[in-house]
Design an enzyme around this catalytic site. Sequence first.
Site, mmCIF file in Angstrom:
data_model
loop_
_atom_site.group_PDB
_atom_site.id
_atom_site.type_symbol
_atom_site.label_atom_id
_atom_site.label_comp_id
_atom_site.label_asym_id
_atom_site.label_seq_id
_atom_site.Cartn_x
_atom_site.Cartn_y
_atom_site.Cartn_z
ATOM 1 C CE LYS A 1 -77.208 -106.243 -23.207
ATOM 2 N NZ LYS A 1 -77.846 -105.065 -22.560
ATOM 3 C CD GLN B 1 -80.153 -107.651 -25.907
ATOM 4 O OE1 GLN B 1 -80.426 -108.607 -25.173
ATOM 5 N NE2 GLN B 1 -79.923 -106.448 -25.429
ATOM 6 C CG ASP C 1 -72.051 -102.335 -24.636
ATOM 7 O OD1 ASP C 1 -72.082 -103.583 -24.563
ATOM 8 O OD2 ASP C 1 -72.852 -101.663 -25.304
ATOM 9 N N GLY D 1 -76.765 -101.892 -29.548
ATOM 10 C CA GLY D 1 -75.423 -102.371 -29.879
ATOM 11 C C GLY D 1 -74.513 -101.146 -29.954
HETATM 12 O O1 MRU Z 1 -78.239 -103.384 -24.668
HETATM 13 P P1 MRU Z 1 -77.615 -103.629 -26.003
HETATM 14 O O2 MRU Z 1 -78.379 -104.569 -26.870
HETATM 15 O O3 MRU Z 1 -77.285 -102.321 -26.710
HETATM 16 O O4 MRU Z 1 -76.238 -104.327 -25.665
HETATM 17 C C1 MRU Z 1 -75.408 -104.755 -26.700
HETATM 18 C C2 MRU Z 1 -74.185 -105.445 -26.244
HETATM 19 O O5 MRU Z 1 -73.936 -105.612 -25.079
HETATM 20 C C3 MRU Z 1 -73.214 -105.838 -27.315
HETATM 21 O O6 MRU Z 1 -72.551 -107.013 -26.982
HETATM 22 C C4 MRU Z 1 -72.184 -104.721 -27.484
HETATM 23 O O7 MRU Z 1 -72.827 -103.480 -27.624
HETATM 24 C C5 MRU Z 1 -71.301 -104.948 -28.651
HETATM 25 S S1 MRU Z 1 -72.147 -104.729 -30.176
HETATM 26 C C6 MRU Z 1 -71.021 -104.905 -31.431
#
Ligand code: MRU
Length: 343
Positions: free
Chosen positions: A245, A193, A234, A46
Amino acid sequence: MYYTIKWNGDSVSILDQRLLPLKEEYHTYTDFQSVADSITYMETRGAPAIGITAAMGIALAAKKSQAKNSNELKTELEKVLEIFAGTRPTAVNLFWTINRMRELINGNSDMAILKEVLEKEALAIYDEDIQANRQMGKNGSRFLEDGDTVMTHCNAGALATGGYGTALGVIRAAVEEGKKIEVIACETRPYLQGARLTTWELLKDQIPVTLITDNMSGHFMKEGRINKIVVGADRVAKNGDTANKIGTYTHSVLAKEHGIPFYIAAPLSTLDPETETGNDIVIEERSIDEVAFIKGVQIAPEGVKILNPSFDVTPAGNISAIITEKGVIEHPGGKGIMEIYSK
Ligand code: MRU
């Protein structure tokens, strides 16, 4: 009560999110390399949580260093910053943290003071993130109405941040205001997730949540069973294009088709004025085993070609508003991002 990451003064404790929802297990690390590995191998994940974990890892490296003078310490820390920069490429919060820590490294020549300010900065980054999430919740809750069913993708909750969450923070704030909100969580293949983490944390908060597979979202939108969509981010480019994601883009296209408002909740640390458009965002490619196996069970034939981009980019035109702690950018694009960023 669970926490995502904790600074213990001379170590960092991390909730191993790979084991959720079946096991709640924390690992305590006393060296920075293990903290960096916990990001690479997605024990913690995240965008904001990645930034906080890196900040604590860098502070830990400084604290544990045996350097004899500040020049030696600075040389060591420059290498540490490079190691953290190589953990995951897409979440810009990581690079925002590294830049914050680098400024302190360059601006402090006393070794003891430098170690102290890096520790304070790591804790500040953690505290600021929780405050930003609560403020984002207040800024965004007006978009959710009593009785709404809100869909989210991946996990943008307490587990992905210092606490409270970005997208789930907006939902939590609406619920705290007394609105009845139902959440639909997309499972989020391949890393799950949504199925493993979003449902886990919402059930703990007793917020009604229903799990669907990613390919069901269009069907439920068409049936009128989804009123709003809120997701995290991200990296938000200068023109409002947003990386999140993998699968987020697909939901945004379907939302546009069905006239469903599509919101991004993201702190300023996720806005990237250095990246002009979504085309300039580096998309992380992860191991094909994440697609070929589920919980160690092979589900695809040996040798088949597999692709595994971890993120996709939603164009600004598909986004109704970006909710930040400094305000809301409705119909992002143009100057909106830079105006909020300069606040
Ligand atoms: O691969 P991840 O689990 O790190 O991806 C997380 C996401 O895509 C979340 O939606 C994003 O980081 C926002 S978290 C507040």
